[in-house]
Design a protein around this motif. Structure first.
Motif, short mmCIF file in Angstrom:
data_model
loop_
_atom_site.label_atom_id
_atom_site.label_comp_id
_atom_site.label_asym_id
_atom_site.label_seq_id
_atom_site.Cartn_x
_atom_site.Cartn_y
_atom_site.Cartn_z
N UNK A 179 0.83 -1.21 0.00
CA UNK A 179 0.00 0.00 0.00
C UNK A 179 0.86 1.25 0.00
N UNK A 180 2.03 1.21 0.66
CA UNK A 180 2.95 2.34 0.62
C UNK A 180 3.46 2.56 -0.80
N UNK A 181 3.77 1.47 -1.48
CA UNK A 181 4.19 1.57 -2.88
C UNK A 181 3.05 2.12 -3.74
N UNK A 182 1.83 1.64 -3.49
CA UNK A 182 0.67 2.11 -4.25
C UNK A 182 0.42 3.59 -4.00
N UNK A 183 0.60 4.02 -2.76
CA UNK A 183 0.43 5.44 -2.43
C UNK A 183 1.45 6.29 -3.18
N UNK A 184 2.70 5.84 -3.20
CA UNK A 184 3.75 6.58 -3.93
C UNK A 184 3.42 6.65 -5.41
N UNK A 185 2.95 5.53 -5.97
CA UNK A 185 2.55 5.51 -7.38
C UNK A 185 1.41 6.50 -7.62
N UNK A 186 0.44 6.54 -6.72
CA UNK A 186 -0.69 7.45 -6.87
C UNK A 186 -0.23 8.91 -6.83
N UNK A 187 0.75 9.20 -5.97
CA UNK A 187 1.27 10.56 -5.90
C UNK A 187 1.97 10.93 -7.21
N UNK A 188 2.73 9.99 -7.78
CA UNK A 188 3.38 10.23 -9.08
C UNK A 188 2.34 10.60 -10.12
N UNK A 189 1.28 9.82 -10.19
CA UNK A 189 0.24 10.06 -11.20
C UNK A 189 -0.49 11.37 -10.95
N UNK A 190 -0.77 11.68 -9.67
CA UNK A 190 -1.47 12.91 -9.34
C UNK A 190 -0.62 14.13 -9.71
#
Length: 499
Positions: A179-190
């Motif tokens: 989930x931490x990796x997914x959060x980082x990915x989401x921040x990249x996309x945002x």
């Protein structure tokens, strides 16, 4: 917010020669360092542990890896006469040599590794010009296959990082890590979605910072070790002893050098494609010489074979920043990290799960760049489709089944355990077989080509009339004439469709 400005100098003749402001250069350069930091310290950690070195000596190996990676990056990007491709390529310790070096350590110690690296790098330096002559054998069908494979073979690295990086850790693969990796990915996309081009281009760096802050609140970032150890440490020549020279070790490392030359050639071509600049045989030779010269010097300071980092090729594609001076700034940062271990410990505190989230975008972008290159390939009435499919499939074998070559002789595994090398070798050989040695090729190629030549588009379907039919795989109109289903819609004399 202060705007990061570009240089107002004249527009450079080559995209990679663009100069940004000092602030922008080091911001983007630091992003390159963060992208490859986990990879560059992994090799000395693995080799140091295999050699039974103390934590202090392993720290020396890590510092040497950072220091030499920085110097090698500067040589590759800035360049000297006959050395350096002058492309935005980050250099670091090659993963291709890990298995071989671990085997050498078991038989002759780390000093035997240093000796084998020195001799094999000298060998690679001598044959670098020969490798540069193969550029004409790297058309888009070859480069596209290899670039796609580079991206795909890096995805397990991103997955491992996302799971925590350390398979022995109790929380490896935990929901919190992923989930931490997914959060980082989401921040990249945002951040990539935001209107500011500056924020979008620095999305990877900002996402890593935000991800690390989140990791602190989750209890997954530990900065307690930052204050322990020396603040400044200069890599000392032959700190771990003088190199020894073992024939078997040298031969095995020579095979590794061939793999490294193949991978670096692919990376040079890949970044040239992304930057949209000319890459000829002389430029490839200069890049390979920089690789091997850096590898030759590395053991003096306690490091190993150097090569271009494929993951940073993806960062060039994601950010769109093509300047080689940005990567050179990253090289300066690496040198500083090698001289100031305390700064290295700060960067090392970035959790691997955070790097994994960013890695999904980076490595996927490399694969997408390869697919874009493959879209330029002509698949009509030739065997290019089977070249691509076989090369990519062959490159995926060691990724899908890591033990695939375990029962083969060691030299086979050394070469083909790398998916990048496997795909490159297969693509080159098949391109030679089908596109250069054309004698024996059928006039009407096999099903691998026949199916690619007859593509019916929506635009063509709009022009069909009642009575049109298919016969023997051909589209026949109401007048009994064949309707072509590739290329432009045939026009009548008055400019209208024949239908």
């Amino acid at each position: 917010m202060t705007k990061i400005s570009r240089s107002t100098a004249a527009v450079p003749t080559r995209p990679e020669d663009e100069k940004l402001s000092i602030g922008a250069s080091f911001a983007y350069g630091f992003q390159h360092v963060l992208t490859m930091y986990g990879g560059i310290i992994a090799v000395p950690l693995i080799i140091g542990q295999a050699a039974g070195l103390s934590p202090t000596d392993i720290g020396v190996l890590i510092a040497a890896a950072l220091f030499m990676g920085g110097l090698a990056t500067l040589l590759q990007t800035i360049g000297l006469p006959f050395f350096g491709s002058q492309l935005p390529l980050v250099q670091g310790v090659s993963f291709a040599s890990v298995a071989t070096m671990v085997a050498i350590v078991g038989g002759g110690g780390i000093q035997a590794v240093f000796g084998a690296v020195i001799v094999s790098a000298a060998f690679g330096l001598l044959i670098a010009p020969l490798f540069s002559k193969i550029v004409r054998f790297f058309p888009p069908v070859v480069t596209g296959s290899v670039i796609t494979t580079i991206g795909l073979t890096l995805m397990p690295v991103a997955a491992n990082w996302s799971m925590g990086g350390n398979k022995k850790a109790a929380d490896y693969g935990s929901v919190s890590n992923i989930m931490l990796a997914a959060f980082t990915l989401a921040v990249v996309l945002l951040l990539s979605k935001l209107g500011s081009s500056t924020i979008s281009r620095l999305s990877i760096l900002f996402a890593m910072i935000v991800g690390t802050v989140a990791a602190i609140f989750m209890g997954k970032a530990d900065f307690s070790a930052v204050g322990h150890g020396a603040i400044f440490a200069l890599p000392m020549p032959f700190h771990l002893g003088l190199p020894t020279f073992n024939i078997a070790a040298i031969i095995s490392m020579m095979i590794v050098v061939l793999v490294i030359l193949t991978e670096t050639t692919a990376d040079i071509l890949a970044v040239g494609q992304i930057v949209d600049t000319k890459v000829d045989s002389k430029r490839i030779a200069a890049g390979l010489r920089a690789d091997m010269a850096s590898s030759l010097v590395s053991p003096v300071f306690g490091s190993f074979t150097q090569s271009a980092f494929a993951q940073n090729v993806g960062l060039v594609a994601v950010t769109g920043v093509k300047s080689r001076f940005v990567v050179a700034a990253g090289g300066v940062i690496l040198v500083v990290l090698g001289l100031l271990p305390i700064l290295g410990r700060v960067v090392a505190a970035v959790p691997l799960s955070v790097l994994g989230g960013a890695g999904i975008v980076l490595f996927g972008t490399v694969a997408a760049s390869g697919i874009r290159t493959l879209a330029q390939v002509d698949y009509r009435n030739n065997m290019n489709l089977i070249i691509v499919s076989t090369s990519v499939g062959f490159g995926m074998l060691p990724i899908a089944a890591p033990t695939f070559y375990d029962q083969f002789p060691g030299w086979v595994g050394t070469i083909f355990h790398s998916g990048i090398s496997s795909a490159a070798i297969m693509a080159i050989l098949l391109n030679l077989l089908f596109n250069h040695l054309k004698r024996g090729n059928p006039e009407n190629p096999s099903v691998f080509a026949a199916g690619t030549d007859r593509l019916i588009t929506a635009e063509l379907l709009e022009h069909l009339q009642d009575g049109d039919r298919c016969e023997d795989g051909k589209l026949i109109d109401v007048d009994g004439k064949e309707v072509p289903v590739t290329g432009e819609i045939p026009q009548a004399a008055n400019g209208s469709s024949p239908h």
